[in-house]
Design a protein around this motif. Sequence first.
Motif, short mmCIF file in Angstrom:
data_model
loop_
_atom_site.label_atom_id
_atom_site.label_comp_id
_atom_site.label_asym_id
_atom_site.label_seq_id
_atom_site.Cartn_x
_atom_site.Cartn_y
_atom_site.Cartn_z
N GLU A 56 -8.81 -2.74 -7.71
CA GLU A 56 -8.19 -4.04 -7.45
C GLU A 56 -9.07 -4.82 -6.50
O GLU A 56 -9.74 -4.26 -5.62
CB GLU A 56 -6.78 -3.84 -6.84
CG GLU A 56 -5.99 -5.12 -6.60
CD GLU A 56 -5.82 -5.97 -7.89
OE1 GLU A 56 -6.78 -6.69 -8.26
OE2 GLU A 56 -4.73 -5.92 -8.48
N ARG A 57 -9.10 -6.13 -6.73
CA ARG A 57 -9.80 -7.02 -5.80
C ARG A 57 -8.83 -7.37 -4.68
O ARG A 57 -7.62 -7.53 -4.95
CB ARG A 57 -10.24 -8.30 -6.51
CG ARG A 57 -11.34 -8.11 -7.58
CD ARG A 57 -10.76 -7.97 -8.96
NE ARG A 57 -11.76 -7.86 -10.01
CZ ARG A 57 -12.21 -8.91 -10.72
NH1 ARG A 57 -11.77 -10.13 -10.45
NH2 ARG A 57 -13.10 -8.73 -11.66
N GLY A 107 -3.49 -5.56 -3.24
CA GLY A 107 -4.72 -6.27 -2.87
C GLY A 107 -4.56 -7.26 -1.74
O GLY A 107 -5.54 -7.66 -1.11
N GLU A 108 -3.33 -7.66 -1.44
CA GLU A 108 -3.10 -8.63 -0.38
C GLU A 108 -3.11 -7.98 1.00
O GLU A 108 -3.09 -8.67 2.02
CB GLU A 108 -1.77 -9.37 -0.61
CG GLU A 108 -0.50 -8.53 -0.47
CD GLU A 108 -0.13 -7.75 -1.74
OE1 GLU A 108 -1.05 -7.32 -2.47
OE2 GLU A 108 1.07 -7.57 -1.99
N GLU A 109 -3.17 -6.64 1.05
CA GLU A 109 -3.18 -5.94 2.34
C GLU A 109 -4.62 -5.61 2.74
O GLU A 109 -5.52 -5.63 1.90
CB GLU A 109 -2.36 -4.65 2.22
CG GLU A 109 -0.89 -4.95 2.11
CD GLU A 109 -0.03 -3.70 1.97
OE1 GLU A 109 -0.58 -2.58 1.91
OE2 GLU A 109 1.20 -3.88 1.90
N ALA A 169 -4.47 -0.58 2.00
CA ALA A 169 -4.05 -0.60 0.59
C ALA A 169 -4.50 0.68 -0.12
O ALA A 169 -3.77 1.24 -0.94
CB ALA A 169 -4.63 -1.83 -0.11
N ALA A 170 -5.71 1.16 0.21
CA ALA A 170 -6.23 2.39 -0.41
C ALA A 170 -5.35 3.58 -0.02
O ALA A 170 -4.95 4.38 -0.87
CB ALA A 170 -7.68 2.62 0.00
N ARG A 171 -5.03 3.68 1.28
CA ARG A 171 -4.20 4.81 1.76
C ARG A 171 -2.81 4.73 1.12
O ARG A 171 -2.25 5.75 0.72
CB ARG A 171 -4.05 4.77 3.28
CG ARG A 171 -5.35 4.93 4.03
CD ARG A 171 -5.62 6.40 4.34
NE ARG A 171 -6.94 6.53 4.95
CZ ARG A 171 -7.62 7.66 5.03
NH1 ARG A 171 -7.14 8.79 4.53
NH2 ARG A 171 -8.81 7.69 5.59
N ALA A 172 -2.26 3.53 1.06
CA ALA A 172 -0.91 3.38 0.50
C ALA A 172 -0.91 3.78 -0.99
O ALA A 172 0.04 4.38 -1.49
CB ALA A 172 -0.44 1.93 0.65
N MET A 211 -8.68 9.83 -3.18
CA MET A 211 -8.32 9.34 -4.52
C MET A 211 -8.61 7.85 -4.64
O MET A 211 -8.93 7.35 -5.72
CB MET A 211 -6.82 9.56 -4.75
CG MET A 211 -6.45 11.01 -4.91
SD MET A 211 -4.77 11.13 -5.48
CE MET A 211 -3.92 11.23 -3.93
N ALA A 212 -8.44 7.12 -3.53
CA ALA A 212 -8.69 5.67 -3.54
C ALA A 212 -9.42 5.31 -2.25
O ALA A 212 -9.11 5.86 -1.19
CB ALA A 212 -7.36 4.92 -3.61
N VAL A 213 -10.40 4.43 -2.37
CA VAL A 213 -11.17 4.04 -1.18
C VAL A 213 -11.33 2.51 -1.15
O VAL A 213 -11.27 1.84 -2.18
CB VAL A 213 -12.58 4.69 -1.16
CG1 VAL A 213 -12.48 6.19 -0.89
CG2 VAL A 213 -13.34 4.42 -2.45
#
Length: 245
Positions: free
Chosen positions: A74-75, A109-111, A116-119, A167-169
């Motif tokens: 996500e951007r 993406g708004e955070e 946002a990655a951790r969430a 898993m997400a960065v």
Amino acid sequence: MSGSNIIVTDDAQALYVRGAEEIAHFAGEAICTHGEFTLCLSGGSTPLATYELLATRFHLSVDWKEVQFFWGDERCVQPVDPGSNYGMANRAMLSRLAIRPDQVHRIRGEEPPEQAARAYEDELRTRFGVVEGEFPQFSLVLLGLGENSHTASLFPGSSAIREIERMAVAVEVDAPERHRVSLTAPVFNNAARVMFMAAGENKAQAVWNILEGPRDPEKFPAQLISPTNGELVWLLDKAAARLLS
Ligand code: 6PG
């Protein structure tokens, strides 16, 4: 990269239709076998027409109430921003389908990107019932390919491409919408199926780099994608496949 299944269509329009057909087919198979279809969507412009087809011509081909939607990247923009990958999928497909809000798992993406990655990691753990150190298994991951051989938001030279635990960065990339969140290669490689979609002459060199070029994932990050126990499908049009032997 032996063992990948390469489908070449005559032109981009045929690729968009074939993409919808493949997704509907995989959905049916996953729902029959597992009772649900966990679909990880790609951003960019290539999948737009396929998403529209799924919501229109193909909408009766999928049991949408059994589909869970996720995103590979996500951007970091508002969800209504034209650059938002969630926004694109929502306008093209999700808003036209009779689905419940709890089926849509977007990256926020708004955070701030790291938050946002951790969430998103928390959401994936909860939704897939995996613990730290394990990765979710998507039924199908859709991926695009950048002209510089990136996929999702795993860009050449970025430390995100070497990530093996998260898993997400959060990533900062050399492209419009610099701040992004991306899932990592181990997540994509844990999927039951991964399908790349690439169309057009401008993708031909990148397609060749990934499928037939020298192994160099730092330079050609999409080379990292090789599902451990899953199937890899490349859906290309003739122009994008032009340099393949
Ligand atoms: C993004 C992506 C990215 C995309 C490729 C191809 O958010 O930009 O997920 O990896 O799939 O850059 O983009 P196009 O389909 O627009 O060529």
